[in-house]
Design a protein around this motif. Structure first.
Motif, PDB file in Angstrom:
ATOM      1  N   ARG A 125       0.734  -1.065  -0.180  1.00 11.90           N
ATOM      2  CA  ARG A 125       0.035   0.601   0.057  1.00 11.90           C
ATOM      3  C   ARG A 125       0.947   1.174   0.444  1.00 11.90           C
ATOM      4  N   TYR A 126       1.769   0.986   0.934  1.00 16.11           N
ATOM      5  CA  TYR A 126       2.714   2.519   0.982  1.00 16.11           C
ATOM      6  C   TYR A 126       3.776   2.702  -0.260  1.00 16.11           C
ATOM      7  N   ASN A 127       4.010   1.711  -0.849  1.00 11.36           N
ATOM      8  CA  ASN A 127       4.758   1.622  -1.714  1.00 11.36           C
ATOM      9  C   ASN A 127       4.170   2.050  -3.742  1.00 11.36           C
ATOM     10  N   LEU A 128       2.643   1.527  -3.537  1.00 12.46           N
ATOM     11  CA  LEU A 128       1.881   1.958  -4.640  1.00 12.46           C
ATOM     12  C   LEU A 128       1.646   2.959  -4.584  1.00 12.46           C
ATOM     13  N   GLY A 129       1.088   3.392  -3.203  1.00 13.48           N
ATOM     14  CA  GLY A 129       0.681   5.288  -2.535  1.00 13.48           C
ATOM     15  C   GLY A 129       1.750   5.952  -3.623  1.00 13.48           C
ATOM     16  N   ALA A 130       3.406   5.831  -3.010  1.00  9.96           N
ATOM     17  CA  ALA A 130       4.510   6.742  -3.244  1.00  9.96           C
ATOM     18  C   ALA A 130       4.384   6.849  -5.026  1.00  9.96           C
TER      19      ALA A 130
ATOM     20  N   VAL B 116       6.533 -13.894  -7.961  1.00 11.88           N
ATOM     21  CA  VAL B 116       6.654 -14.932  -7.175  1.00 11.88           C
ATOM     22  C   VAL B 116       7.590 -14.403  -6.063  1.00 11.88           C
ATOM     23  N   LYS B 117       6.962 -14.326  -4.263  1.00  9.65           N
ATOM     24  CA  LYS B 117       7.358 -14.050  -3.293  1.00  9.65           C
ATOM     25  C   LYS B 117       8.690 -14.996  -2.915  1.00  9.65           C
ATOM     26  N   PRO B 118       9.336 -14.019  -1.927  1.00  6.08           N
ATOM     27  CA  PRO B 118       9.607 -12.543  -1.988  1.00  6.08           C
ATOM     28  C   PRO B 118       9.641 -12.478  -3.515  1.00  6.08           C
ATOM     29  N   PHE B 119       9.842 -10.334  -3.198  1.00  3.51           N
ATOM     30  CA  PHE B 119      10.689 -10.305  -4.633  1.00  3.51           C
ATOM     31  C   PHE B 119      10.404  -8.915  -4.773  1.00  3.51           C
ATOM     32  N   SER B 120      11.362  -7.769  -5.667  1.00  6.93           N
ATOM     33  CA  SER B 120      11.968  -7.059  -4.927  1.00  6.93           C
ATOM     34  C   SER B 120      10.731  -6.682  -5.579  1.00  6.93           C
ATOM     35  N   VAL B 121      10.550  -5.270  -4.366  1.00 11.44           N
ATOM     36  CA  VAL B 121       9.722  -3.749  -4.526  1.00 11.44           C
ATOM     37  C   VAL B 121       9.176  -2.776  -5.914  1.00 11.44           C
ATOM     38  N   GLY B 122      10.600  -2.705  -6.136  1.00 12.51           N
ATOM     39  CA  GLY B 122      10.921  -2.132  -7.474  1.00 12.51           C
ATOM     40  C   GLY B 122      10.945  -2.742  -8.389  1.00 12.51           C
ATOM     41  N   GLU B 123      11.115  -4.169  -8.789  1.00  7.61           N
ATOM     42  CA  GLU B 123      10.906  -5.094 -10.045  1.00  7.61           C
ATOM     43  C   GLU B 123       8.932  -5.176 -10.293  1.00  7.61           C
ATOM     44  N   LEU B 124       8.570  -5.052  -8.809  1.00 10.73           N
ATOM     45  CA  LEU B 124       6.978  -5.181  -9.051  1.00 10.73           C
ATOM     46  C   LEU B 124       6.264  -3.907  -9.237  1.00 10.73           C
ATOM     47  N   MET B 125       6.734  -2.745  -9.076  1.00  5.88           N
ATOM     48  CA  MET B 125       6.638  -1.969  -9.212  1.00  5.88           C
ATOM     49  C   MET B 125       6.429  -1.753 -10.954  1.00  5.88           C
ATOM     50  N   ALA B 126       7.804  -1.886 -11.283  1.00  6.89           N
ATOM     51  CA  ALA B 126       7.912  -1.749 -13.035  1.00  6.89           C
ATOM     52  C   ALA B 126       7.229  -2.801 -13.744  1.00  6.89           C
TER      53      ALA B 126
END
Length: 229
Positions: free
Chosen positions: A22-27, A107-117
């Motif tokens: 939630r935090y990263n999506l908002g950012a 796949v978990k665990p994942f890099s948040v940066g990669e997921l946002m990309a």
């Protein structure tokens, strides 16, 4: 839901993971709607109609894979991108997720940066102007990042509402949008505006686009709404 911001439905039952996402999506500038289980997610899909679904596989109640299957078999939701999140890393599980209709599988665990990309990649197909992409239709160019519109190389001066209206129409040229659909996308679902307001702003947009000559690119579909081209 705020107008012009892509809306992400986050379906995740683990509180810590949900809060991080939630935090990263908002950012990143997205509107975020959250569900903790499959049943709530299906209800929210009807109320919110998000631009993208971030969906955990293992959920209480209806599983993520079943939610994905239902979304992809309904005409109303089949084109909404779904990114599946799962601790299941075997190839057979990835294949099952993608064959069910998921647009991507992380796949978990994942890099948040990669997921946002990966999210940006999916939204580039469905909401390009909202994430700063350039759109072109005939002699009209719209730059989502600089909020600049030109026609035949000349600047077109638009107010914020007319800009969002044009961006919506340019994302899917030829598609006929009802007044209610344009209200949801341009003004936002949580704002009460009369449907006649759409007609007023379409008129302003027409005037601005044709101020320096050129044919009217907007088409009125009697009894339905508006389209570009």
């Amino acid at each position: 839901m705020t107008a012009d911001k892509p809306c992400v439905l986050l379906v995740e039952d683990e509180p810590a993971q949900r809060e991080v996402l939630r935090y990263n999506l908002g950012a990143e500038g997205y509107d975020v709607t959250m569900a903790e289980n499959g049943d709530d997610a299906l209800i929210l899909m009807e109320e919110v109609m998000p631009d993208l679904v971030l969906l955990d596989w293992m959920l209480p109640g209806v599983s993520g894979i079943e939610i994905c299957r239902r979304l992809k078999t309904r005409k109303k939701t089949k084109n909404i991108p779904v990114i599946m999140l799962s601790a299941k890393s075997e190839e057979v599980d990835r294949v099952r997720g993608l064959e069910t209709g998921a647009d991507d599988y992380v796949v978990k665990p994942f890099s948040v940066g990669e997921l946002m990309a990966r999210i940006r990649t999916q939204l580039r197909r469905t909401r390009p102007a909202a994430i700063g992409q350039q759109l072109e239709f005939e002699d009209i160019m719209l730059d989502g990042e600089s909020h600049r519109v030109t026609r035949s190389g000349s600047d077109v001066k638009l107010g914020p509402t007319e800009f969002r209206l044009l961006a919506t129409l340019m994302e899917k040229p030829g598609r006929v949008w009802s007044r209610e659909q344009l209200l949801d996308r341009v003004w936002g679902r949580d704002v009460y505006v009369d449907t006649r307001t759409v007609d007023v702003h379409v008129g302003r947009l027409r005037k601005a686009l044709c101020r320096q000559g050129g044919s009217d690119p907007l088409r009125t579909v009697r009894g339905t709404g508006y389209a570009l081209g």
